[in-house]
Design a protein around this motif. Structure first.
Motif, PDB file in Angstrom:
ATOM      1  N   GLY A  16       0.792  -1.227   0.000  1.00 10.23           N
ATOM      2  CA  GLY A  16       0.000   0.000   0.000  1.00 10.23           C
ATOM      3  C   GLY A  16       0.820   1.270   0.000  1.00 10.23           C
ATOM      4  O   GLY A  16       0.391   2.277   0.552  1.00 10.23           O
ATOM      5  N   SER A  17       1.984   1.245  -0.624  1.00 13.75           N
ATOM      6  CA  SER A  17       2.837   2.442  -0.655  1.00 13.75           C
ATOM      7  C   SER A  17       2.209   3.576  -1.450  1.00 13.75           C
ATOM      8  O   SER A  17       2.515   4.745  -1.220  1.00 13.75           O
ATOM      9  N   GLY A  18       1.363   3.250  -2.405  1.00 15.21           N
ATOM     10  CA  GLY A  18       0.724   4.263  -3.230  1.00 15.21           C
ATOM     11  C   GLY A  18       1.573   4.760  -4.383  1.00 15.21           C
ATOM     12  O   GLY A  18       1.161   5.661  -5.109  1.00 15.21           O
ATOM     13  N   MET A  19       2.746   4.177  -4.558  1.00 14.72           N
ATOM     14  CA  MET A  19       3.628   4.606  -5.663  1.00 14.72           C
ATOM     15  C   MET A  19       2.928   4.444  -7.009  1.00 14.72           C
ATOM     16  O   MET A  19       3.032   5.305  -7.874  1.00 14.72           O
ATOM     17  N   CYS A  20       2.195   3.356  -7.188  1.00 14.77           N
ATOM     18  CA  CYS A  20       1.511   3.110  -8.460  1.00 14.77           C
ATOM     19  C   CYS A  20       0.432   4.157  -8.708  1.00 14.77           C
ATOM     20  O   CYS A  20       0.270   4.639  -9.832  1.00 14.77           O
ATOM     21  N   VAL A  21      -0.282   4.534  -7.657  1.00 18.39           N
ATOM     22  CA  VAL A  21      -1.337   5.536  -7.784  1.00 18.39           C
ATOM     23  C   VAL A  21      -0.733   6.900  -8.106  1.00 18.39           C
ATOM     24  O   VAL A  21      -1.271   7.647  -8.922  1.00 18.39           O
ATOM     25  N   THR A  23       2.067   7.403  -9.688  1.00 19.99           N
ATOM     26  CA  THR A  23       2.635   7.340 -11.031  1.00 19.99           C
ATOM     27  C   THR A  23       1.549   7.264 -12.097  1.00 19.99           C
ATOM     28  O   THR A  23       1.648   7.924 -13.137  1.00 19.99           O
ATOM     29  N   ALA A  24       0.541   6.450 -11.870  1.00 21.34           N
ATOM     30  CA  ALA A  24      -0.510   6.210 -12.871  1.00 21.34           C
ATOM     31  C   ALA A  24      -1.884   6.242 -12.209  1.00 21.34           C
ATOM     32  O   ALA A  24      -2.544   5.212 -12.066  1.00 21.34           O
ATOM     33  N   VAL A  49       1.732   2.971 -17.208  1.00 21.06           N
ATOM     34  CA  VAL A  49       1.379   1.765 -16.447  1.00 21.06           C
ATOM     35  C   VAL A  49       2.633   0.932 -16.207  1.00 21.06           C
ATOM     36  O   VAL A  49       2.862   0.434 -15.103  1.00 21.06           O
ATOM     37  N   LEU A  50       3.475   0.810 -17.224  1.00 14.56           N
ATOM     38  CA  LEU A  50       4.729   0.070 -17.067  1.00 14.56           C
ATOM     39  C   LEU A  50       5.621   0.745 -16.028  1.00 14.56           C
ATOM     40  O   LEU A  50       6.214   0.077 -15.175  1.00 14.56           O
ATOM     41  N   ALA A  51       5.704   2.066 -16.050  1.00 11.56           N
ATOM     42  CA  ALA A  51       6.514   2.796 -15.068  1.00 11.56           C
ATOM     43  C   ALA A  51       5.992   2.563 -13.655  1.00 11.56           C
ATOM     44  O   ALA A  51       6.779   2.428 -12.708  1.00 11.56           O
ATOM     45  N   ALA A  52       4.679   2.494 -13.498  1.00 14.08           N
ATOM     46  CA  ALA A  52       4.100   2.217 -12.178  1.00 14.08           C
ATOM     47  C   ALA A  52       4.500   0.835 -11.696  1.00 14.08           C
ATOM     48  O   ALA A  52       4.859   0.651 -10.526  1.00 14.08           O
ATOM     49  N   ALA A  53       4.449  -0.150 -12.577  1.00 10.04           N
ATOM     50  CA  ALA A  53       4.847  -1.511 -12.204  1.00 10.04           C
ATOM     51  C   ALA A  53       6.328  -1.559 -11.844  1.00 10.04           C
ATOM     52  O   ALA A  53       6.713  -2.167 -10.841  1.00 10.04           O
ATOM     53  N   GLU A  54       7.137  -0.909 -12.645  1.00  9.51           N
ATOM     54  CA  GLU A  54       8.584  -0.897 -12.393  1.00  9.51           C
ATOM     55  C   GLU A  54       8.924  -0.167 -11.098  1.00  9.51           C
ATOM     56  O   GLU A  54       9.906  -0.496 -10.432  1.00  9.51           O
ATOM     57  N   GLY A  55       8.096   0.809 -10.719  1.00 10.54           N
ATOM     58  CA  GLY A  55       8.357   1.589  -9.515  1.00 10.54           C
ATOM     59  C   GLY A  55       7.800   0.994  -8.241  1.00 10.54           C
ATOM     60  O   GLY A  55       8.065   1.509  -7.150  1.00 10.54           O
ATOM     61  N   CYS A  56       7.040  -0.081  -8.349  1.00 15.31           N
ATOM     62  CA  CYS A  56       6.486  -0.712  -7.147  1.00 15.31           C
ATOM     63  C   CYS A  56       7.629  -1.243  -6.291  1.00 15.31           C
ATOM     64  O   CYS A  56       8.439  -2.051  -6.761  1.00 15.31           O
TER      65      CYS A  56
END
Length: 77
Positions: A16-21, A23-24, A49-56
């Motif tokens: 639940g870091s929220g990094m994906c939210v 980013t995308a 979306v790819l950047a969000a996955a990579e940043g998780c």
């Protein structure tokens, strides 16, 4: 990219870091338990979306090409 992707979040891994939210925000949301979920299980191939996955931070997000199942992220070793 022209493909359609299947996007999944492993809720057993998500912290639940929220990094994906951050980013995308159009592709991911946090639920009431602060767990990430994709807004849609399928999407057009998208660098954000790819950047969000990579940043998780825990790699809870997986992306595969719809139909073939070929992994986009994380890549196969």
């Amino acid at each position: 990219m022209g493909d359609r992707w299947r996007v999944e979040v492993d809720r057993g891994v998500c912290i639940g870091s929220g990094m994906c939210v951050n980013t995308a925000p159009g592709a991911f949301a946090l639920d009431s338990a602060r767990q990430s979920r994709p807004r849609c299980s399928e999407t057009d191939a998208d660098e954000v979306v790819l950047a969000a996955a990579e940043g998780c931070p825990v790699e809870a997000i997986s992306i595969a090409v719809r139909g073939s199942g070929e992994p986009v992220f994380p890549p196969e070793d």
